[in-house]
Motif scaffolding. Structure first.
Motif, PDB file in Angstrom:
ATOM      1  N   VAL A 113       0.924  -1.081  -0.002  1.00 26.39           N
ATOM      2  CA  VAL A 113      -0.039   0.111   0.133  1.00 26.39           C
ATOM      3  C   VAL A 113       0.986   1.277  -0.003  1.00 26.39           C
ATOM      4  CG1 VAL A 113      -0.269  -0.084   2.430  1.00 26.39           C
ATOM      5  CG2 VAL A 113      -2.047   0.921   1.037  1.00 26.39           C
ATOM      6  N   ARG A 114       0.469   2.226  -0.678  1.00 29.57           N
ATOM      7  CA  ARG A 114       1.200   3.372  -0.552  1.00 29.57           C
ATOM      8  C   ARG A 114       0.602   4.585   0.692  1.00 29.57           C
ATOM      9  NH1 ARG A 114       4.514   4.052  -4.784  1.00 29.57           N
ATOM     10  NH2 ARG A 114       3.873   2.793  -6.637  1.00 29.57           N
ATOM     11  N   LEU A 115       1.671   4.987   1.308  1.00 31.87           N
ATOM     12  CA  LEU A 115       1.039   5.914   2.817  1.00 31.87           C
ATOM     13  C   LEU A 115       1.857   7.202   2.475  1.00 31.87           C
ATOM     14  CD1 LEU A 115       1.337   3.131   5.667  1.00 31.87           C
ATOM     15  CD2 LEU A 115      -0.554   3.893   4.295  1.00 31.87           C
ATOM     16  N   ASN A 116       1.098   8.180   2.876  1.00 27.03           N
ATOM     17  CA  ASN A 116       1.582   9.402   2.957  1.00 27.03           C
ATOM     18  C   ASN A 116       2.848   9.442   4.032  1.00 27.03           C
ATOM     19  OD1 ASN A 116      -0.122  10.641   1.444  1.00 27.03           O
ATOM     20  ND2 ASN A 116      -1.633  11.065   2.592  1.00 27.03           N
ATOM     21  N   ASP A 117       2.411   8.721   5.119  1.00 24.52           N
ATOM     22  CA  ASP A 117       3.622   8.667   5.870  1.00 24.52           C
ATOM     23  C   ASP A 117       3.972   7.172   6.339  1.00 24.52           C
ATOM     24  OD1 ASP A 117       5.448   8.906   7.845  1.00 24.52           O
ATOM     25  OD2 ASP A 117       3.988   9.502   9.661  1.00 24.52           O
ATOM     26  N   PRO A 118       5.122   6.712   5.456  1.00 22.93           N
ATOM     27  CA  PRO A 118       5.473   5.250   5.529  1.00 22.93           C
ATOM     28  C   PRO A 118       6.288   5.041   6.753  1.00 22.93           C
ATOM     29  CG  PRO A 118       6.860   6.452   4.093  1.00 22.93           C
ATOM     30  CD  PRO A 118       5.905   7.488   4.606  1.00 22.93           C
ATOM     31  N   THR A 119       6.537   5.916   7.708  1.00 25.09           N
ATOM     32  CA  THR A 119       7.327   5.561   8.889  1.00 25.09           C
ATOM     33  C   THR A 119       7.014   4.399   9.691  1.00 25.09           C
ATOM     34  OG1 THR A 119       7.555   8.068   8.991  1.00 25.09           O
ATOM     35  CG2 THR A 119       8.431   6.621  10.792  1.00 25.09           C
ATOM     36  N   GLY A 120       7.799   3.500   9.772  1.00 27.27           N
ATOM     37  CA  GLY A 120       7.591   2.352  10.740  1.00 27.27           C
ATOM     38  C   GLY A 120       7.353   1.266  10.057  1.00 27.27           C
ATOM     39  N   TYR A 121       7.209   1.375   8.599  1.00 29.52           N
ATOM     40  CA  TYR A 121       6.807   0.050   7.829  1.00 29.52           C
ATOM     41  C   TYR A 121       8.016  -0.300   7.171  1.00 29.52           C
ATOM     42  CZ  TYR A 121       1.581   0.998   8.691  1.00 29.52           C
ATOM     43  OH  TYR A 121       0.622   0.937   9.123  1.00 29.52           O
ATOM     44  N   GLY A 122       7.860  -1.547   6.677  1.00 26.01           N
ATOM     45  CA  GLY A 122       9.095  -2.288   5.624  1.00 26.01           C
ATOM     46  C   GLY A 122       8.511  -1.422   4.253  1.00 26.01           C
ATOM     47  N   ARG A 123       9.791  -1.148   3.659  1.00 27.63           N
ATOM     48  CA  ARG A 123       9.511  -0.394   2.470  1.00 27.63           C
ATOM     49  C   ARG A 123       9.644  -1.553   1.254  1.00 27.63           C
ATOM     50  NH1 ARG A 123       9.748   2.810   6.126  1.00 27.63           N
ATOM     51  NH2 ARG A 123       9.981   5.299   5.750  1.00 27.63           N
ATOM     52  N   ILE A 124       8.944  -1.399   0.228  1.00 24.34           N
ATOM     53  CA  ILE A 124       9.140  -2.157  -0.952  1.00 24.34           C
ATOM     54  C   ILE A 124      10.219  -1.551  -2.008  1.00 24.34           C
ATOM     55  CG2 ILE A 124       7.938  -3.242  -3.039  1.00 24.34           C
ATOM     56  CD1 ILE A 124       6.535  -3.850  -0.272  1.00 24.34           C
ATOM     57  N   VAL A 125      11.200  -2.301  -1.994  1.00 22.38           N
ATOM     58  CA  VAL A 125      12.569  -1.666  -2.836  1.00 22.38           C
ATOM     59  C   VAL A 125      12.059  -2.586  -4.310  1.00 22.38           C
ATOM     60  CG1 VAL A 125      14.797  -1.611  -3.102  1.00 22.38           C
ATOM     61  CG2 VAL A 125      13.863  -1.576  -0.993  1.00 22.38           C
ATOM     62  N   ARG A 126      12.025  -1.765  -5.345  1.00 19.77           N
ATOM     63  CA  ARG A 126      11.960  -2.217  -6.604  1.00 19.77           C
ATOM     64  C   ARG A 126      13.131  -1.914  -7.514  1.00 19.77           C
ATOM     65  NH1 ARG A 126       6.594  -3.551  -8.010  1.00 19.77           N
ATOM     66  NH2 ARG A 126       5.093  -2.955  -6.539  1.00 19.77           N
ATOM     67  N   ASP A 127      13.582  -2.884  -8.534  1.00 18.25           N
ATOM     68  CA  ASP A 127      14.642  -2.927  -9.355  1.00 18.25           C
ATOM     69  C   ASP A 127      14.153  -1.637 -10.450  1.00 18.25           C
ATOM     70  OD1 ASP A 127      13.254  -4.079 -11.343  1.00 18.25           O
ATOM     71  OD2 ASP A 127      14.240  -6.012 -11.319  1.00 18.25           O
ATOM     72  N   GLU A 128      15.135  -1.404 -11.338  1.00 21.15           N
ATOM     73  CA  GLU A 128      14.995  -0.296 -12.395  1.00 21.15           C
ATOM     74  C   GLU A 128      13.824  -0.714 -13.423  1.00 21.15           C
ATOM     75  OE1 GLU A 128      17.925  -2.822 -13.481  1.00 21.15           O
ATOM     76  OE2 GLU A 128      18.053  -2.152 -11.061  1.00 21.15           O
ATOM     77  N   SER A 129      13.423  -1.955 -13.468  1.00 23.55           N
ATOM     78  CA  SER A 129      12.147  -2.157 -14.284  1.00 23.55           C
ATOM     79  C   SER A 129      11.197  -2.325 -13.371  1.00 23.55           C
ATOM     80  CB  SER A 129      12.528  -3.544 -15.038  1.00 23.55           C
ATOM     81  OG  SER A 129      12.917  -4.576 -14.065  1.00 23.55           O
TER      82      SER A 129
END
Ligand code: UD1
Ligand code: CA
Length: 462
Positions: free
Chosen positions: A132-148
């Motif tokens: 999910v996209r959050l205005n304030d993502p603090t505290g959550y695990g972030r989704i890291v995507r590659d160049e594609s």
């Protein structure tokens, strides 16, 4: 579900929930009158999984005791060593071929449709993640995507670089993967991270390394994936849930005087043109017929209310069946086993328990009707009481059709009032009253001539 693969669901519920500041395990705190975990279990059931496992730990046996069910297996995680470790506890019970959906006992509002979509994606790619996209993502695990744009890994807040912390797409924690794969990945987890935990999220990078494409899905509404960590968050989710319930009722043709002042704590259905005034609480299974009006401040639990019935303010109703066109209240109390026929009327300060009130019968003022079978067209005068309890046993009162019970009558059960009988006001009925006759028990009235009221003594004289 469209996929042929069997689905196992694992619900994580072992965490302590320190911020709740509570003796009670977090997942047992109620939302809309039902424990958080029970919401998740009910949603899980809608997916018709082959099994549901709950990983519990903090609070010990309280959680499995409170929510024991035939279709739930309980797995203890004695020490909470991380989400990966938690899922690992459930793995021995999961067949390799199953898809495994991981849910959370403190994320109560996730919808069936969202999960069905996620599982369908996992059936395709082997791994699907709800983000999910959050205005304030603090505290959550972030989704890291590659160049594609493909998912590469998840980085937890505490392990994230400043650039990674800027990512606003976060991990909800909800994911679905094949059991065989999960088993292999979980066995390789390490806890060399900022929290010293075995992260479930590290399996994503492992999947990617094996060449899997990790699919992602997003919920329609971010509230679906909000978790409860504090009482404030619990209250926010409660309000969110209540807004949904109010919207559902309004979409079905119900008018709410104020959607923010209705609380639904159960399964409520209502037909068209129902009107519900402010501060009403509906609990358990409540079925409301067309054109019913419910006045302010009513509390209604497990009841079926027939069409056209009017419930006036501040009435409390529990385990009752109410016929069409009945009128109740204000300030009435209908207790378990009340059955009101068509056009029955129960007025103010009347308590009814375990009684059938026949068609068109009226109990309008200040009465107690318990363990009674009342026919049709009966009129019960103000202040009438069925004396149904002798201190040891309960007894029934039977009142025939068309009977007229004078005010302030006591019906000492077991006793029967015949059809069309009349009881004089103030009668204490200890024997059956024959049909069609006047029955009364009353001391003879007398007046005392020359009687004087006592006078107050004057103070000087003492
Ligand atoms: C987790 C995710 C994070 C995600 C977030 C969403 C990991 C490592 N991180 O972080 O990416 O953004 O959820 O809320 O998974 N639990 C157990 N046993 C344990 C540990 C946790 O049952 O040993 C349960 C907890 O009761 C809780 C849930 O798992 O319901 C999440 O655990 P928590 O430690 O709060 O994970 P987060 O740090 O929030
Ligand atoms: Ca958390």
């Amino acid at each position: 579900m469209s996929t042929a693969t069997a689905l196992s669901i694992v619900i994580l519920a072992a965490g302590q929930g320190t911020r709740m500041k509570s003796k009670r395990p977090k997942v047992l705190h109620p939302l809309a009158g039902k424990p958080l975990l029970a919401h998740v279990l009910d949603t899980a059931r809608t997916l018709s999984p082959s099994r549901i496992l709950v990983v519990y730990g903090h609070g010990g046996e309280q959680v499995p005791k409170a929510l024991a069910a035939d279709d739930v297996q309980w797995v203890e995680q004695a020490e909470q060593l991380g989400t990966g470790h938690a899922v690992e506890q459930a793995m021995p019970a999961l067949p390799d071929a199953d898809l495994v959906l991981v849910l959370y006992g403190d994320v109560p509002l996730v919808r069936t449709e969202t999960l069905t979509d996620l599982v369908a994606q996992a059936a395709h790619t082997g791994f699907a993640l709800l983000t999910v996209r959050l205005n304030d993502p603090t505290g959550y695990g972030r989704i890291v995507r590659d160049e594609s744009g493909r998912v590469a890994r998840i980085v937890e807040q505490k392990d994230a670089s400043p650039e990674e912390q800027a990512i606003d797409e976060v991990n909800t924690g909800i994911l679905c993967a094949r059991a065989a794969d999960l088993r292999r990945w979980l066995g390789r987890l390490e806890n060399a991270n900022a929290q010293g935990e075995f992260y479930l999220t590290d399996t994503i990078a492992m999947a990617v390394a094996e060449g899997l494409e990790v699919a992602t899905a997003m919920p329609d509404d971010a509230c679906e994936v909000l978790g409860v960590n504090s009482r404030r968050q619990l209250a926010e989710l409660e309000r969110h849930y209540q807004r949904q319930q109010a919207a559902r009722l309004m979409d079905g043709g119900v008018t709410l005087a104020d959607p923010a002042r209705l609380d639904v704590r159960g399964e409520v259905s209502a037909d068209q043109d129902v009107f519900i005034d402010v501060n009403v609480i509906l609990e358990g299974r409540v079925k409301i017929g067309a054109d019913v009006t419910i006045g302010a401040g009513c509390v209604i639990r497990n009841a079926e209310i027939g069409p056209g019935t009017q419930i006036r303010p501040y009435s409390v109703i529990e385990d009752a069946t109410i016929g069409p066109q009945a009128q109740i209240g204000p300030f009435a109390r209908l207790r378990p086993g009340t059955d009101l026929a068509r056009d029955a009327r129960i007025g103010n300060f009347v308590e009814v328990k375990n009684s059938r009130i026949g068609e068109g019968s009226k109990v309008n003022h200040l009465s107690y009707i318990g363990d009674t079978d009342m026919g049709a067209g009966v009129n019960i005068g103000a202040g009438t009481i069925t004396c149904n309890y002798d201190g040891a046993n309960k007894h029934r009162t039977v009142i025939g059709d068309g009977a007229f019970i004078g005010s302030d009558t006591q019906l000492v059960a077991p006793v029967t009032v015949g059809a069309h009988a009349t009881l004089g006001a103030g009668t204490t009925l200890t024997n059956d009253a024959p049909p069609g006759q006047l029955t009364l028990s009353r001391a003879k009235q007398k007046s005392i001539p020359g009687w004087k009221r006592p006078q107050k003594q004057s103070k000087e004289k003492k």
